[in-house]
Design a protein around this motif. Structure first.
Motif, PDB file in Angstrom:
ATOM      1  N   MET A   1      18.288  86.782  15.627  1.00 47.24           N
ATOM      2  CA  MET A   1      17.894  86.265  14.338  1.00 47.24           C
ATOM      3  C   MET A   1      16.833  85.177  14.472  1.00 47.24           C
ATOM      4  N   ARG A   2      16.731  84.599  15.666  1.00 44.89           N
ATOM      5  CA  ARG A   2      15.704  83.567  15.881  1.00 44.89           C
ATOM      6  C   ARG A   2      14.299  84.134  15.686  1.00 44.89           C
ATOM      7  N   VAL A   3      14.103  85.417  16.025  1.00 48.72           N
ATOM      8  CA  VAL A   3      12.792  86.046  15.843  1.00 48.72           C
ATOM      9  C   VAL A   3      12.433  86.052  14.358  1.00 48.72           C
ATOM     10  N   ILE A   4      13.393  86.409  13.521  1.00 47.85           N
ATOM     11  CA  ILE A   4      13.145  86.417  12.071  1.00 47.85           C
ATOM     12  C   ILE A   4      12.814  85.012  11.589  1.00 47.85           C
ATOM     13  N   GLU A   5      13.576  84.033  12.034  1.00 48.31           N
ATOM     14  CA  GLU A   5      13.321  82.647  11.630  1.00 48.31           C
ATOM     15  C   GLU A   5      11.925  82.202  12.060  1.00 48.31           C
ATOM     16  N   GLN A   6      11.532  82.574  13.270  1.00 45.58           N
ATOM     17  CA  GLN A   6      10.216  82.194  13.795  1.00 45.58           C
ATOM     18  C   GLN A   6       9.087  82.835  12.991  1.00 45.58           C
ATOM     19  N   VAL A   7       9.198  84.132  12.712  1.00 41.82           N
ATOM     20  CA  VAL A   7       8.161  84.828  11.937  1.00 41.82           C
ATOM     21  C   VAL A   7       8.073  84.246  10.536  1.00 41.82           C
ATOM     22  N   VAL A   8       9.207  83.984   9.926  1.00 45.06           N
ATOM     23  CA  VAL A   8       9.222  83.412   8.582  1.00 45.06           C
ATOM     24  C   VAL A   8       8.559  82.037   8.593  1.00 45.06           C
ATOM     25  N   ALA A   9       8.893  81.208   9.571  1.00 47.82           N
ATOM     26  CA  ALA A   9       8.327  79.854   9.640  1.00 47.82           C
ATOM     27  C   ALA A   9       6.830  79.887   9.939  1.00 47.82           C
ATOM     28  N   ASP A  10       6.414  80.746  10.897  1.00 47.91           N
ATOM     29  CA  ASP A  10       5.021  80.765  11.327  1.00 47.91           C
ATOM     30  C   ASP A  10       4.090  81.529  10.396  1.00 47.91           C
ATOM     31  N   LYS A  11       4.572  82.621   9.842  1.00 45.63           N
ATOM     32  CA  LYS A  11       3.681  83.509   9.098  1.00 45.63           C
ATOM     33  C   LYS A  11       3.873  83.495   7.587  1.00 45.63           C
ATOM     34  N   LEU A  12       5.093  83.299   7.119  1.00 52.27           N
ATOM     35  CA  LEU A  12       5.348  83.490   5.697  1.00 52.27           C
ATOM     36  C   LEU A  12       5.540  82.204   4.912  1.00 52.27           C
ATOM     37  N   SER A  13       5.921  81.130   5.564  1.00 51.52           N
ATOM     38  CA  SER A  13       6.201  79.893   4.831  1.00 51.52           C
ATOM     39  C   SER A  13       5.026  78.932   4.801  1.00 51.52           C
ATOM     40  N   ARG A  14       4.067  79.115   5.666  1.00 54.53           N
ATOM     41  CA  ARG A  14       2.892  78.232   5.691  1.00 54.53           C
ATOM     42  C   ARG A  14       1.744  78.890   4.947  1.00 54.53           C
ATOM     43  N   ASP A  15       1.306  78.277   3.890  1.00 55.12           N
ATOM     44  CA  ASP A  15       0.172  78.778   3.111  1.00 55.12           C
ATOM     45  C   ASP A  15       0.304  80.278   2.848  1.00 55.12           C
ATOM     46  N   PRO A  16       1.317  80.684   2.113  1.00 56.60           N
ATOM     47  CA  PRO A  16       1.564  82.108   1.917  1.00 56.60           C
ATOM     48  C   PRO A  16       0.489  82.794   1.079  1.00 56.60           C
ATOM     49  N   THR A  17       0.114  83.989   1.480  1.00 57.35           N
ATOM     50  CA  THR A  17      -0.823  84.809   0.716  1.00 57.35           C
ATOM     51  C   THR A  17      -0.118  86.028   0.138  1.00 57.35           C
ATOM     52  N   TRP A  18       1.149  86.201   0.483  1.00 55.06           N
ATOM     53  CA  TRP A  18       1.970  87.282  -0.045  1.00 55.06           C
ATOM     54  C   TRP A  18       3.259  86.676  -0.577  1.00 55.06           C
ATOM     55  N   ARG A  19       3.778  87.236  -1.650  1.00 56.34           N
ATOM     56  CA  ARG A  19       5.092  86.809  -2.136  1.00 56.34           C
ATOM     57  C   ARG A  19       6.156  87.478  -1.286  1.00 56.34           C
ATOM     58  N   VAL A  20       7.159  86.719  -0.904  1.00 57.36           N
ATOM     59  CA  VAL A  20       8.248  87.231  -0.077  1.00 57.36           C
ATOM     60  C   VAL A  20       9.416  87.616  -0.990  1.00 57.36           C
ATOM     61  N   HIS A  21       9.962  88.801  -0.768  1.00 60.24           N
ATOM     62  CA  HIS A  21      11.138  89.265  -1.495  1.00 60.24           C
ATOM     63  C   HIS A  21      12.174  89.700  -0.463  1.00 60.24           C
ATOM     64  N   ILE A  22      13.386  89.226  -0.602  1.00 62.07           N
ATOM     65  CA  ILE A  22      14.464  89.588   0.326  1.00 62.07           C
ATOM     66  C   ILE A  22      15.260  90.740  -0.269  1.00 62.07           C
ATOM     67  N   ALA A  23      15.397  91.801   0.496  1.00 65.32           N
ATOM     68  CA  ALA A  23      16.244  92.927   0.119  1.00 65.32           C
ATOM     69  C   ALA A  23      17.399  92.938   1.110  1.00 65.32           C
ATOM     70  N   GLY A  24      18.557  92.546   0.664  1.00 66.27           N
ATOM     71  CA  GLY A  24      19.711  92.514   1.549  1.00 66.27           C
ATOM     72  C   GLY A  24      20.659  91.405   1.162  1.00 66.27           C
ATOM     73  N   THR A  25      21.719  91.298   1.926  1.00 68.70           N
ATOM     74  CA  THR A  25      22.757  90.315   1.670  1.00 68.70           C
ATOM     75  C   THR A  25      22.622  89.159   2.643  1.00 68.70           C
ATOM     76  N   LEU A  26      22.162  88.032   2.150  1.00 66.52           N
ATOM     77  CA  LEU A  26      21.938  86.878   3.020  1.00 66.52           C
ATOM     78  C   LEU A  26      23.236  86.293   3.556  1.00 66.52           C
ATOM     79  N   ASP A  27      24.347  86.512   2.867  1.00 65.19           N
ATOM     80  CA  ASP A  27      25.594  85.924   3.357  1.00 65.19           C
ATOM     81  C   ASP A  27      26.129  86.648   4.588  1.00 65.19           C
ATOM     82  N   LEU A  28      25.473  87.728   5.020  1.00 63.71           N
ATOM     83  CA  LEU A  28      25.823  88.384   6.284  1.00 63.71           C
ATOM     84  C   LEU A  28      25.112  87.726   7.475  1.00 63.71           C
TER      85      LEU A  28
END
Length: 167
Positions: A1-28
């Motif tokens: 799961m660290r890979v997902i956290e890293q990609v989200v932090a590096d690519k999606l949370s800094r100056d986003p050019t795309w809207r992020v939508h989560i499909a799934g159950t985060l409580d898992l």
């Protein structure tokens, strides 16, 4: 799961050019992963380019999404307001199902579905939504998946002469 956290932090949370939508159950997911994904959604909510969306399917199952939708869950709960589960099945249309998908309702179907690890199967992933998607199978495993792998998938699925950069 660290890979997902890293990609989200590096690519999606800094100056986003795309809207992020989560499909799934985060409580898992582990708390730190769920927090990182929620932050990416919040940060990208008002990004300039509202037409571009990056759905992330994490903690997701296609079959579960279909049966968790209101028409089916009503049937499991003792029937729908309109009758029995059998009656529901006789009147249910494809549009009804698409409109009530649990995680992706209101989201456009994907134009391209990239499968990593060299496996050529959907593996319970966006079963309903990918009916007309282009499929690209990549030998790289997810943690090693690179931007060039993504661009190769875009090129393979795009007609000659189209702009695959999105610009």
């Amino acid at each position: 799961m660290r890979v997902i956290e890293q990609v989200v932090a590096d690519k999606l949370s800094r100056d986003p050019t795309w809207r992020v939508h989560i499909a799934g159950t985060l409580d898992l997911l582990p708390d730190s992963t769920a927090r990182a994904l929620k932050q990416a959604v919040e940060v990208s909510r008002d990004c300039e380019n509202r037409g571009r969306m990056s759905p992330l399917a994490v903690g997701y199952g296609g079959r579960q999404e279909v049966i968790d939708g209101p028409p089916f869950s009503a049937g499991r709960a003792g029937g729908s307001p309109g009758g029995t589960l059998e009656q529901l099945a006789q009147t249910l249309t494809g549009e009804d199902v698409a409109r009530h998908l649990y995680y992706t309702a209101g989201q456009p179907d994907p134009d391209l579905l990239i499968r990593t690890s060299g496996e050529q199967r959907l593996s319970n992933f966006l079963l309903w939504q990918s009916a007309y998607s282009e499929l690209y199978f990549c030998e790289a495993y997810w943690p090693a998946f690179r931007e060039i792998d993504f661009l190769r998938g875009r090129c393979a699925a795009s007609p000659p002469g189209s702009d695959v950069t999105g610009g």
